[in-house]
Enzyme design. Structure first.
Site, short mmCIF file in Angstrom:
data_model
loop_
_atom_site.label_atom_id
_atom_site.label_comp_id
_atom_site.label_asym_id
_atom_site.label_seq_id
_atom_site.Cartn_x
_atom_site.Cartn_y
_atom_site.Cartn_z
N ILE A 225 -5.04 2.57 -0.36
CA ILE A 225 -4.93 2.03 -1.72
C ILE A 225 -5.34 0.56 -1.73
O ILE A 225 -6.01 0.10 -2.67
CB ILE A 225 -3.52 2.22 -2.28
CG1 ILE A 225 -3.13 3.71 -2.22
CG2 ILE A 225 -3.46 1.70 -3.71
CD1 ILE A 225 -4.13 4.66 -2.85
N ASP A 226 -4.94 -0.19 -0.73
CA ASP A 226 -5.44 -1.56 -0.61
C ASP A 226 -6.97 -1.58 -0.63
O ASP A 226 -7.59 -2.41 -1.29
CB ASP A 226 -4.97 -2.20 0.70
CG ASP A 226 -3.56 -2.74 0.62
OD1 ASP A 226 -3.13 -3.13 -0.48
OD2 ASP A 226 -2.88 -2.79 1.66
N ILE A 227 -7.56 -0.66 0.12
CA ILE A 227 -9.02 -0.63 0.23
C ILE A 227 -9.65 -0.29 -1.12
O ILE A 227 -10.60 -0.95 -1.56
CB ILE A 227 -9.43 0.37 1.32
CG1 ILE A 227 -9.02 -0.18 2.70
CG2 ILE A 227 -10.94 0.66 1.28
CD1 ILE A 227 -9.13 0.83 3.83
N ASP B 184 0.80 -1.22 0.00
CA ASP B 184 0.00 0.00 0.00
C ASP B 184 0.84 1.27 0.00
O ASP B 184 0.62 2.16 -0.83
CB ASP B 184 -0.93 -0.02 1.23
CG ASP B 184 -1.74 1.26 1.36
OD1 ASP B 184 -2.86 1.31 0.82
OD2 ASP B 184 -1.25 2.22 1.99
N GLY C 250 -9.44 -3.11 -3.47
CA GLY C 250 -10.45 -4.09 -3.13
C GLY C 250 -11.83 -3.70 -3.64
O GLY C 250 -12.57 -4.54 -4.18
#
Length: 405
Positions: free
Chosen positions: A169-171, A141, A174
């Site tokens: 950014i991971d979120i 991230d 996703g």
């Protein structure tokens, strides 16, 4: 809910770890999909070992693995690979976030799966994309925050840059992956065929640059961080009051005029330096000082109440204790309680979407490693003897065998 959930009957084989992929599958689980999380017997999802912890439970893992079943499997034995392929072909969706090429090593290359099951949807999340000079490079991230320009516009100034306080950014990766999967499922209803959908942390991070990225593309101007001020609107940001800072967000000229009247400085709105939004932005420091002089007359929460009555967007700056004590948050029932397999209670955030006016319940607590191994294999059609054989040979494990081994 009395009516079926939108994704009820959709089966998803979840081969993801860490956060981006698990966030996507948590959203799908919220919508009714059956999520089978396949984990390595050697510790499972890496986030099971990440803090913060409540006793032996990783709250990092718990935060994004609601609504899922877990099977613990030896990925790299012939029997394990064969079982993994059987699980994949029994699913509507396969989602993975391995380095490009690993799926083929596992016997799960997209072309082979789609040749055997044309209706399957295959979703991938990588660090930098499946092709290109960085395709084989590990991405996390904060690396994506840095390389996407996000950190360059986040912080006090150009020499004090910050990461966002959550793995944003991971979120987003996703969320984009979940959207791609649902879009592919809708398309399958029309064509009968599955699709391959993919994104990466880098693509997701650049995609959310919005007007900051567009500013550079269209004008050549490189944006810089503006602290707690909006980059292009004023007054819009954090303002000191008699006690606590609050957020005031003026989005149009009417709100600007109303704000000046409310703080007791109505002539401010007609002064030449502040006559337009562009001028207010150009003279933001002077404008902030004038407003804070007036705001110092009352405590912050009194201003919040008055500003809301005047329909000027505003709010206090909460820590997480204050977030969960807020009456609106409590009204939304964002926190639900679930019981883990070991009997412990877990207060857990639900998903953010309501359907037909109802918030979606968390249907299952985050699983222990291998908690559902036997149930998953039985649903796959294996006999009790076959399941026992796999357990005895160490191809799969259950939560109980994890504990004693």
């Amino acid at each position: 809910m009395s009516a079926p959930l939108p994704l009820e009957g959709i089966t998803v084989l979840d081969l993801t770890r860490a956060l981006a992929g698990p966030y996507a599958t948590a959203l799908l689980a919220d919508m009714g999909a059956t999520i089978t999380k396949v984990e390595s017997m050697k510790g499972g999802d890496s986030t099971r070992g990440w803090p913060p912890f409540e006793n032996e439970h990783s709250l990092y893992f718990d935060s994004v693995n609601r609504g899922k079943s877990s099977i613990a499997l030896d990925f790299y034995t012939p029997q394990g690979k064969a079982l993994l392929r059987r699980l994949a072909l029994a699913s509507d969706v396969v989602i993975e976030n391995f380095r490009p090429g690993v799926m083929a090593d596992l016997g799960l290359d997209a072309a082979g799966l789609r040749a055997e099951k044309p209706s399957i949807v295959i979703a991938s999340v990588s660090g930098f994309g499946s092709t290109g000079p960085l395709s084989q490079t590990a991405g996390l991230d904060q690396v994506a925050q840095a390389m996407s320009g996000l950190m360059s516009v986040t912080g006090k100034n150009a020499s004090e840059l910050y990461r966002v306080g959550i793995p944003i950014i991971d979120i987003y990766a996703g969320v984009f992956t979940a959207f791609g999967i649902v879009a592919a499922l809708v398309g399958r209803e029309r064509s009968g065929g599955g699709r391959e959908v993919s994104t990466s942390l880098l693509e997701a991070a650049i995609a959310i640059s919005a007007f900051q990225g567009q500013r550079y593309l269209s004008t050549g101007v490189v944006p810089e961080p503006q602290g707690n001020n909006h980059p292009v609107l004023a007054p819009y940001g954090m303002f000191a009051t008699a006690d606590i800072p609050i957020i005031i967000a003026v989005g149009n000229d009417k709100q600007w005029v109303d704000l000046c009247a409310l703080v007791g400085d109505p002539q401010l709105s007609s002064e030449a330096d502040f006559a337009t939004g562009s001028l207010r932005l150009s003279h933001r420091d002077v404008l902030t000082a004038r407003l804070e002089l007036a705001l110092a007359a009352r405590p912050g929460l009194e201003w919040v109440e008055a500003l809301r009555k005047a329909r000027i967007p505003t709010g206090p700056i909460y820590n997480y204790q204050q977030v969960f004590e807020d009456p609106q948050v409590k009204h939304l029932d964002m926190v639900q309680h679930v019981t883990r397999a070991d009997g412990t209670d877990l207060p857990l955030l639900r998903g953010p979407i309501s359907v037909d006016g109802q918030a979606l319940p968390i249907r299952k607590a985050p699983p222990a490693l291998g908690e559902d191994t036997e149930a998953v294999l039985t649903a796959l059609g294996l006999t009790a003897e076959q399941v026992a054989g796999l357990l005895a040979s160490g191809i799969v494990k259950t939560a109980a065998t994890q504990t004693v081994s």
